[in-house]
Design an enzyme around this catalytic site. Structure first.
Site, short mmCIF file in Angstrom:
data_model
loop_
_atom_site.label_atom_id
_atom_site.label_comp_id
_atom_site.label_asym_id
_atom_site.label_seq_id
_atom_site.Cartn_x
_atom_site.Cartn_y
_atom_site.Cartn_z
CG HIS A 12 -1.99 -4.90 3.29
ND1 HIS A 12 -2.93 -4.00 2.84
CD2 HIS A 12 -0.87 -4.64 2.57
CE1 HIS A 12 -2.40 -3.24 1.88
NE2 HIS A 12 -1.15 -3.63 1.70
CG HIS A 59 -0.70 -5.33 -3.62
ND1 HIS A 59 -1.75 -5.52 -2.75
CD2 HIS A 59 0.20 -4.58 -2.94
CE1 HIS A 59 -1.51 -4.91 -1.60
NE2 HIS A 59 -0.33 -4.33 -1.69
CG HIS A 193 6.71 -0.70 3.28
ND1 HIS A 193 5.58 -0.02 3.66
CD2 HIS A 193 6.32 -1.51 2.25
CE1 HIS A 193 4.55 -0.40 2.92
NE2 HIS A 193 4.97 -1.30 2.05
CD GLU A 240 0.95 -0.23 1.03
OE1 GLU A 240 1.26 -0.87 0.02
OE2 GLU A 240 0.97 -0.74 2.18
#
Length: 280
Positions: A12, A59, A193, A240
């Site tokens: 996403h 977030h 990441h 995630e």
């Protein structure tokens, strides 16, 4: 009764929303990324799901350090795009399904999952970007959405096993809902990441692809991968990917692959995307 007919996993990355909103989704850089979703967009037109249970992480838009729910389910009627610092995305409001959401919340709590129930919240790129990738830019989203937010930002985060088990419990909840609904469950976030420190920009394509391999078929090996392996192999934000395990757990013992896509780079990460269906 309601039934979960498919599971979708996807990154996403917020830059995808920027590209789509700015009309850059078919340029030289973004074209190969968005092309990997063309199959899914056509498939969704035929599937016509009524509701998507969309697993994502907030977030610091709806939640921040003042309140950190491990698992939060949205039970509202409507969710507006969040302002993440540069104004809300100009995408449609997300329409909820309060009846189904409250049924799932009750079922999960009685199944001994301590859910946080949220009636009002804005939703950020973690939820709106996957909708864009799967449905493009419609005047209104073609599905209702039950948001399920997972804390993967502040430790401690839930284990892969707990996420998988939550998916199993969601499947039981949906199966006990009396209305005839075509329900999909999406797991979002990842892939490997890291956004800060000396390992910033880390991409581990080999591990990412093996992760996707292990979502297919009968193996439940992923539910036992420890947090330390995610951190070591996929960077601080690679954790995630445990959210994909909620999707996988909801699909039952065995899955069949319908579509997959993996591309490097997108911003400072890779794009992963998979479509699965339960195989009985």
């Amino acid at each position: 009764m309601a039934r979960i007919t498919a599971g979708v996993g996807t990154s996403h990355v917020p830059l995808l929303g920027v590209a789509a909103d700015g009309g850059k989704d078919r340029d030289a850089y973004f074209g190969p990324i968005f092309a990997g979703y063309d199959w899914t967009r056509e498939w969704e037109k035929g599937e016509k799901p009524d509701v998507v249970i969309l697993v994502y992480n907030d977030h610091a838009s709806a939640f921040d350090a003042n309140i950190i729910p491990t698992f939060a389910i949205g039970t509202g009627e409507r969710y507006k795009p969040a302002d993440e610092g540069w104004g809300p995305r100009k995408v449609p409001d997300v329409i909820g399904d309060p009846d189904l959401a409250w049924h799932i919340a009750q079922s999960l709590i009685l199944d001994e999952f301590d859910m946080t129930i949220v009636n009002e919240m804005d939703v950020d790129h973690g939820l709106t970007v996957p909708l864009t990738m799967m449905f493009g830019a419609p005047a209104a989203w073609p599905v209702k959405v039950v948001p399920l937010a997972v804390n993967v930002v502040t430790y401690p985060v839930p284990s892969g096993n707990r996420c998988w088990a939550l998916g199993e419990a969601i499947a039981r909840a949906v199966a006990s809902y009396p209305e005839d609904l075509n329900v999909q469950i999406w797991g979002t976030g990842g892939m490997s990441h890291q956004l800060q420190g000396p390992r910033a920009g880390l991409i581990n394509a080999e591990w990412d692809k093996r992760f996707m391999d292990r979502l297919i078929g009968e193996t439940d090996e992923l539910r036992h991968v420890p947090h330390l392996e995610y951190l070591r192999e996929t960077g601080s934000e690679g954790i995630e990917m445990v959210m994909w395990l909620i999707m996988r757990g909801a699909l039952g013992k065995k899955t069949r692959l319908l579509h997959r896509h993996y591309h490097v780079p997108c911003s400072n990460t890779a794009i992963g995307h998979i479509v699965l269906e339960p195989e009985t």
